[in-house]
Design a protein around this motif. Structure first.
Motif, short mmCIF file in Angstrom:
data_model
loop_
_atom_site.label_atom_id
_atom_site.label_comp_id
_atom_site.label_asym_id
_atom_site.label_seq_id
_atom_site.Cartn_x
_atom_site.Cartn_y
_atom_site.Cartn_z
N HIS A 107 0.83 -1.21 0.00
CA HIS A 107 0.00 0.00 0.00
C HIS A 107 0.87 1.26 0.00
N ALA A 108 1.94 1.24 -0.77
CA ALA A 108 2.88 2.37 -0.79
C ALA A 108 2.34 3.55 -1.58
N ILE A 109 2.65 4.75 -1.10
CA ILE A 109 2.35 5.99 -1.80
C ILE A 109 3.61 6.83 -1.81
N CYS A 110 3.98 7.34 -2.97
CA CYS A 110 5.12 8.25 -3.09
C CYS A 110 4.59 9.68 -3.11
N TRP A 111 5.20 10.53 -2.31
CA TRP A 111 4.76 11.92 -2.16
C TRP A 111 5.86 12.88 -2.59
N ILE A 112 5.48 13.92 -3.29
CA ILE A 112 6.44 14.93 -3.72
C ILE A 112 6.19 16.26 -2.99
N LYS A 113 7.25 17.02 -2.83
CA LYS A 113 7.16 18.37 -2.28
C LYS A 113 7.91 19.31 -3.22
N ASP A 114 7.24 20.31 -3.70
CA ASP A 114 7.83 21.23 -4.69
C ASP A 114 8.39 20.46 -5.89
N GLY A 115 7.69 19.42 -6.28
CA GLY A 115 8.06 18.64 -7.46
C GLY A 115 9.16 17.62 -7.25
N LYS A 116 9.69 17.52 -6.02
CA LYS A 116 10.80 16.61 -5.76
C LYS A 116 10.37 15.46 -4.84
N PRO A 117 10.97 14.28 -4.99
CA PRO A 117 10.65 13.17 -4.09
C PRO A 117 10.89 13.56 -2.63
N ALA A 118 9.89 13.30 -1.78
CA ALA A 118 10.02 13.75 -0.39
C ALA A 118 9.69 12.66 0.62
N VAL A 119 8.62 11.89 0.39
CA VAL A 119 8.16 10.93 1.39
C VAL A 119 7.61 9.69 0.70
N ILE A 120 7.84 8.54 1.31
CA ILE A 120 7.13 7.31 0.94
C ILE A 120 6.40 6.81 2.18
N THR A 121 5.09 6.58 2.04
CA THR A 121 4.35 5.94 3.12
C THR A 121 3.92 4.55 2.65
N SER A 122 3.88 3.61 3.57
CA SER A 122 3.38 2.27 3.26
C SER A 122 2.66 1.72 4.48
N SER A 123 1.88 0.66 4.28
CA SER A 123 1.09 0.09 5.37
C SER A 123 1.12 -1.44 5.30
N PRO A 124 2.25 -2.05 5.63
CA PRO A 124 2.34 -3.51 5.62
C PRO A 124 1.58 -4.13 6.79
N TYR A 125 1.10 -5.34 6.59
CA TYR A 125 0.37 -6.04 7.64
C TYR A 125 1.30 -6.63 8.70
#
Length: 203
Positions: A107-125
């Protein structure tokens, strides 16, 4: 969903006239047919999804993040632009390295800030041991390897918004955002469980 929440979400996620907001998987499953079939259950589940969506939007707004169209492994975070790995190098979707990050990037989501890679969130069981690792390498050890190998990466763990007995993993570029906290639990999982129990007993 209120007009205000829709407007705020549209700045974070893609949207179009046909599908509306392109919510992440965990916030996109509202059954619209319940509106006519079971209005009371529809109201309960709409409330659950609204809380879930509000939790995600408020978290992203706090750090000035937008959802990237890319899903990738932590190598993505080391780049200056939001660019996916080549398949042969990606440790999430591809065959990169001898150890995969696929399990803990559920369930990973890649997040950008000002167009640049900033955060990855995931939710493993279960992030204690990944069942698909040949040598059963602990996920915590793998995650720690990323942080120890790159001084610009940090990680934290929390409950997050997904629920369902998952742990939220938040890995980020600390030179772009000094501190990132896990997302809030919107109570979606518990609310949906109660709603479905009520529907079952009413049937």
């Amino acid at each position: 969903m209120t007009e205000d929440l829709y407007t705020r979400a549209a700045k974070i996620f893609r949207s179009d006239l046909e599908w509306g907001i392109h919510w992440p998987y965990e916030a996109a499953g509202l059954d619209w047919t319940l509106r006519k079939k079971d209005p009371e259950r529809y109201r309960r589940e709409l409330d659950a999804y609204t809380r879930q969506r509000t939790a995600i939007v408020e978290w992203a707004e706090r750090y000035g993040l937008k959802k990237s169209r890319v899903t990738c492994c932590p190598w993505w975070l080391t780049r200056s632009t939001s660019r996916r790995c080549e398949f042969s190098k990606c440790t999430h979707h591809g065959s990169g390295e001898q150890i995969s990050d696929h399990h803990w990037l559920d369930h990973a989501i890649c997040w950008i800030k000002d167009g640049k890679p900033a955060v990855i969130t995931s939710s493993p069981y279960d992030i204690s041991y990944a069942e698909n690792y040949e040598d059963r390498v602990p996920d915590y050890g793998r995650i720690k390897w990323w942080v120890d190998s790159n001084e610009n990466l940090s990680v934290t763990f929390g409950k997050g918004w997904y629920g369902s007995s998952t742990t939220q993993v938040v890995m980020w570029r600390n030179d772009r955002i000094p501190v990132v906290e896990p997302g809030a639990d919107g109570g979606w999982c518990e609310l949906m469980r109660r709603s479905r129990q009520m529907a079952y007993h009413a049937a």
